[in-house]
Design an enzyme around this catalytic site. Structure first.
Site, mmCIF file in Angstrom:
data_model
loop_
_atom_site.group_PDB
_atom_site.id
_atom_site.type_symbol
_atom_site.label_atom_id
_atom_site.label_comp_id
_atom_site.label_asym_id
_atom_site.label_seq_id
_atom_site.Cartn_x
_atom_site.Cartn_y
_atom_site.Cartn_z
ATOM 1 N N LYS A 1 -0.368 0.638 -21.842
ATOM 2 C CA LYS A 1 0.362 1.810 -21.313
ATOM 3 C C LYS A 1 0.313 1.707 -19.798
ATOM 4 O O LYS A 1 -0.545 0.995 -19.251
ATOM 5 C CB LYS A 1 -0.293 3.102 -21.814
ATOM 6 C CG LYS A 1 -1.773 3.239 -21.476
ATOM 7 C CD LYS A 1 -2.378 4.450 -22.162
ATOM 8 C CE LYS A 1 -3.860 4.560 -21.827
ATOM 9 N NZ LYS A 1 -4.525 5.636 -22.540
ATOM 10 N N ASN B 1 -2.843 1.627 -17.833
ATOM 11 C CA ASN B 1 -3.727 0.455 -17.974
ATOM 12 C C ASN B 1 -3.123 -0.789 -17.358
ATOM 13 O O ASN B 1 -3.527 -1.904 -17.679
ATOM 14 C CB ASN B 1 -4.036 0.207 -19.460
ATOM 15 C CG ASN B 1 -5.089 1.176 -19.959
ATOM 16 O OD1 ASN B 1 -5.787 1.794 -19.161
ATOM 17 N ND2 ASN B 1 -5.150 1.351 -21.264
ATOM 18 N N ASP C 1 -3.730 -1.019 -26.535
ATOM 19 C CA ASP C 1 -3.640 0.225 -25.767
ATOM 20 C C ASP C 1 -2.831 -0.021 -24.499
ATOM 21 O O ASP C 1 -3.213 0.414 -23.407
ATOM 22 C CB ASP C 1 -5.053 0.731 -25.428
ATOM 23 C CG ASP C 1 -5.019 2.185 -24.943
ATOM 24 O OD1 ASP C 1 -5.995 2.637 -24.296
ATOM 25 O OD2 ASP C 1 -3.993 2.859 -25.172
HETATM 26 C C1 LIG Z 1 -8.614 4.673 -19.087
HETATM 27 N N1 LIG Z 1 -8.193 4.622 -17.674
HETATM 28 C C2 LIG Z 1 -7.366 5.776 -17.331
HETATM 29 C C3 LIG Z 1 -9.369 4.507 -16.826
HETATM 30 C C4 LIG Z 1 -9.049 4.352 -15.365
HETATM 31 C C5 LIG Z 1 -10.349 4.046 -14.633
HETATM 32 C C6 LIG Z 1 -10.114 3.802 -13.153
HETATM 33 C C7 LIG Z 1 -9.061 2.766 -12.937
HETATM 34 N N2 LIG Z 1 -8.805 2.515 -11.538
HETATM 35 C C8 LIG Z 1 -8.236 3.545 -10.817
HETATM 36 O O1 LIG Z 1 -8.026 4.657 -11.348
HETATM 37 N N3 LIG Z 1 -7.915 3.374 -9.513
HETATM 38 C C9 LIG Z 1 -8.115 2.235 -8.817
HETATM 39 C C10 LIG Z 1 -8.714 1.118 -9.582
HETATM 40 C C11 LIG Z 1 -8.906 -0.077 -8.929
HETATM 41 N N4 LIG Z 1 -9.421 -1.143 -9.523
HETATM 42 C C12 LIG Z 1 -9.779 -1.063 -10.823
HETATM 43 C C13 LIG Z 1 -10.297 -2.215 -11.410
HETATM 44 C C14 LIG Z 1 -10.677 -2.221 -12.707
HETATM 45 C C15 LIG Z 1 -10.531 -1.058 -13.470
HETATM 46 C C16 LIG Z 1 -10.910 -1.081 -14.877
HETATM 47 C C17 LIG Z 1 -10.959 -2.330 -15.535
HETATM 48 C C18 LIG Z 1 -11.296 -2.368 -16.861
HETATM 49 CL CL1 LIG Z 1 -11.342 -3.883 -17.680
HETATM 50 C C19 LIG Z 1 -11.591 -1.202 -17.561
HETATM 51 O O2 LIG Z 1 -11.924 -1.247 -18.879
HETATM 52 C C20 LIG Z 1 -11.519 0.031 -16.892
HETATM 53 CL CL2 LIG Z 1 -11.870 1.491 -17.756
HETATM 54 C C21 LIG Z 1 -11.177 0.099 -15.559
HETATM 55 C C22 LIG Z 1 -10.022 0.092 -12.921
HETATM 56 C C23 LIG Z 1 -9.630 0.123 -11.578
HETATM 57 C C24 LIG Z 1 -9.061 1.270 -10.930
HETATM 58 C C25 LIG Z 1 -7.781 3.007 -13.688
HETATM 59 C C26 LIG Z 1 -8.053 3.243 -15.161
#
Ligand SMILES: CN(C)C[C@H]1CC[C@H](N2C(=O)NCc3cnc4ccc(-c5cc(Cl)c(O)c(Cl)c5)cc4c32)CC1
Length: 340
Positions: A134, A137, A132
């Site tokens: 993109k 991510n 996945d």
């Molecule tokens: C499916 N996606 C769209 C979901 C969004 C969820 C929020 C995320 N995010 C931000 O929006 N802003 C700041 C931000 C800062 N530090 C993060 C650290 C880890 C993760 C993280 C790590 C893993 Cl391993 C994981 O599985 C998931 Cl879902 C998230 C997300 C962060 C983050 C970006 C992706």
């Protein structure tokens, strides 16, 4: 603010920083070190058939230790929730970085793309495929380093990277032709295609295949035809073409990618990855932990090595180690008497 008892005294939850499908991600502070972390919160009842993905991601992240893959520090399970404590990336999504600059220069694209290639080469070497990949991510940390996230779809085929997968997953825009055709496919090959889409997005500022109707989008992907804007150098055109090959057998392999002239231009070496031992003993960090919790460093190390490495002690150790690697002074806030 919903209070989660399981995090009490360990993490201070702050604002929600994002939502992804069945998970909510909140910013939090790891109390013992004062470090910022991201906590991915999942309610078990809401997970339904996605429950196996959580276990898959936890197992994958526990194994993975790479400077461009988001680090898992701790997993807390209660009867109602899963909490994954993950490395916080304060630089936001790569996608937003591209949009705000319209498109990136070849030099900046190469800097970022080498980091992605290093992470994916490491993943594939360990027998995983992300599936996945993109821009959403791919996050940036405060030092503008890339961090790969969201391993909920990653696969570690039983028979290794040469055995085929069938589950159709990921977002169509970045999905390889064989995936949308429902053919059997190799995880490594679909990751190469998605990285081709990523590289195109870095260099062009828009996507190679895009359409509001899913049907037309599929047609475009299966045709393998996309625009080559005038600003693309011939070397980058060749590289993108070798990744966006509709026939997976003609697609560049990850090893060839690491050594491709566009990738090595301006750098002294091809892309490499360090399969560093997941847990190397660090005396300074152990001494800092020992100073606070009063346990002897050997006992702390003993418990760390024997644990499943997803507990508070592990999170404290890894967060202190991260600070040390970043060259930052590290201490444990004496206020908190951590329960590790
Ligand atoms: C499916 N996606 C769209 C979901 C969004 C969820 C929020 C995320 N995010 C931000 O929006 N802003 C700041 C931000 C800062 N530090 C993060 C650290 C880890 C993760 C993280 C790590 C893993 Cl391993 C994981 O599985 C998931 Cl879902 C998230 C997300 C962060 C983050 C970006 C992706």
């Amino acid at each position: 603010m919903v209070r989660y008892g399981a995090l009490k005294g360990l993490y201070d939850l702050e604002k929600t920083i994002g939502c992804g499908g069945f998970a909510k991600v909140k910013l939090a502070t790891h109390i013992a070190t004062g470090e910022k972390v991201a906590v991915k919160i999942m309610e078990k009842t809401a997970l339904g058939e996605d429950l196996p993905r959580v276990k898959l991601e936890v197992e994958a992240l526990k194994t993975l230790s790479h400077q461009h893959i988001c680090r898992l520090y701790e997993v807390i399970e209660t009867e109602t929730h899963y909490f994954m404590v993950i490395e916080y990336c304060s630089g936001g999504e790569l996608f937003d970085h591209i949009v705000e600059k319209n498109r990136l220069s070849e030099t900046e694209s190469r800097k970022f793309f080498r980091q992605i290639v290093s992470a994916v080469a490491y993943l594939h070497d360990l027998g995983y495929a992300h599936r996945d990949l993109k821009p959403e991510n791919v996050l940036l940390d405060k030092e503008q380093n890339l961090k790969l996230i969201d391993f909920g779809l990653c696969a570690k085929p039983k028979g290794g990277m040469q055995s085929h997968l069938f589950t159709s997953c990921g977002s169509p825009t970045y999905a390889a032709p064989e995936l949308i055709l429902g053919n059997k496919y190799l995880g490594s090959e679909v990751d190469i295609w998605s990285m081709g889409v990523l590289l195109y997005a870095l260099l062009c500022g828009f996507l190679p295949f895009d359409d509001n109707s899913i049907e037309n989008l599929y047609k475009k992907i299966l045709s393998g035809k996309y625009d080559e804007p005038s600003w693309l150098s011939s070397s980058s055109r060749r590289l993108i073409r070798s990744m966006l090959q509709t026939d997976p057998n003609k697609r560049i392999t990850i090893e060839e990618l690491c050594n491709h002239p566009w990738i090595t231009a301006g750098f002294l070496n091809p892309v490499t990855f360090v399969k560093k031992i997941n847990f190397e003993r660090d005396t300074e960090v152990l001494n800092t932990m020992s100073a606070i919790c009063g346990e002897h460093t050997d006992d702390i190390w003993e418990r760390l090595a024997k644990s499943d490495r997803t507990d508070y002690r592990t999170a404290t150790y890894l967060l202190l180690l991260d600070r040390k690697i970043r060259g930052l002074p590290f201490k444990i806030t004496s206020a908190a008497r951590p329960r590790f």
